[in-house]
Design a protein around this motif. Structure first.
Motif, PDB file in Angstrom:
ATOM      1  N   VAL A   7       0.875  -1.174   0.000  1.00  8.89           N
ATOM      2  CA  VAL A   7       0.000   0.000   0.000  1.00  8.89           C
ATOM      3  C   VAL A   7       0.910   1.222   0.000  1.00  8.89           C
ATOM      4  N   HIS A  21      -0.279   3.429   8.451  1.00 14.56           N
ATOM      5  CA  HIS A  21       0.697   2.446   8.950  1.00 14.56           C
ATOM      6  C   HIS A  21       0.074   1.539  10.004  1.00 14.56           C
ATOM      7  N   CYS A  24      -2.520  -0.838   8.298  1.00  6.13           N
ATOM      8  CA  CYS A  24      -1.812  -1.846   7.492  1.00  6.13           C
ATOM      9  C   CYS A  24      -1.068  -2.847   8.374  1.00  6.13           C
ATOM     10  N   CYS A  31       3.266  -1.130   4.076  1.00  7.96           N
ATOM     11  CA  CYS A  31       2.811   0.236   3.832  1.00  7.96           C
ATOM     12  C   CYS A  31       4.027   1.147   3.681  1.00  7.96           C
ATOM     13  N   THR A  33       5.001   5.279   2.750  1.00  6.63           N
ATOM     14  CA  THR A  33       4.405   6.600   2.606  1.00  6.63           C
ATOM     15  C   THR A  33       5.291   7.541   1.801  1.00  6.63           C
TER      16      THR A  33
END
Length: 138
Positions: A7, A21, A24, A31, A33
Motif C-alpha cells: 500500500v 501504517h 496496514c 505500507c 508513505t
C-alpha cells in the motif's frame, strides 16, 4: 483479505501516514508513505505493484495529476482516491481515470480495507492478463 500487495500512501498529512501504517500493520500489509506526488512518481517505476492511497489535494502536483501520470505510464497500481473536501468534480474525474473508490476523509478503516481488497483484485486481474493474451500452441 485475499492475496495482498503493498500500500503506497501519497499524502502531505502526517496523521494520514500514521493512521495508514497502523491499519496496514494490523493486517500485516506492507505500507510505504510518500509526502508528495512528485516523490511517489520519482520512485514509482521501481516499485512492486500495489494500491495507491492518493490524496487529491496536495501542493505542487494534484492527486488527479498524479493519477493521470500513473495511467499514462501504465503502472499496475490501482488508485484509491481520498480527499478532505467533498469535491464532486474531482471525484468524477478520478473515477473516470479508473479509481477503485473515492473516499472522503475521515473514513473508517473498514472502508479502506474494502477498497484495498478491490484494488488487490484489480492487481491480480492485471497480472493475469498478459498470461491469457499468450498465443496457444507455442
Amino acid at each position: 483479505m485475499e492475496k495482498s500487495y503493498p500500500v503506497y500512501v501519497v499524502d502531505d498529512d502526517p496523521g494520514v501516514h500514521d493512521w495508514a501504517h497502523i491499519v496496514c500493520a494490523e493486517r500485516e500489509l506492507n505500507c510505504r508513505t510518500f509526502w508528495s506526488g512528485d516523490e511517489f512518481l520519482d520512485e514509482a517505476g521501481g516499485l512492486m505493484p500495489g494500491c495507491v492511497l492518493l490524496d487529491m489535494r496536495m501542493p505542487r502536483r494534484s492527486g488527479l495529476q498524479v493519477q493521470a501520470e500513473i495511467v499514462k505510464r501504465g503502472l499496475n497500481m490501482p488508485v484509491i482516491a481520498m480527499t478532505g473536501y467533498g469535491d464532486v468534480e474531482v471525484a468524477v474525474q478520478s473515477m473516470k481515470l479508473g479509481a477503485v473508490d473515492f473516499l472522503e476523509k475521515p473514513f473508517p478503516q473498514e472502508v479502506l480495507l474494502e477498497a484495498l481488497s478491490q484494488g488487490f483484485k484489480r492487481i491480480e486481474q492485471m497480472l493475469e492478463r498478459p498470461a491469457r493474451a499468450e498465443p496457444q500452441g507455442r
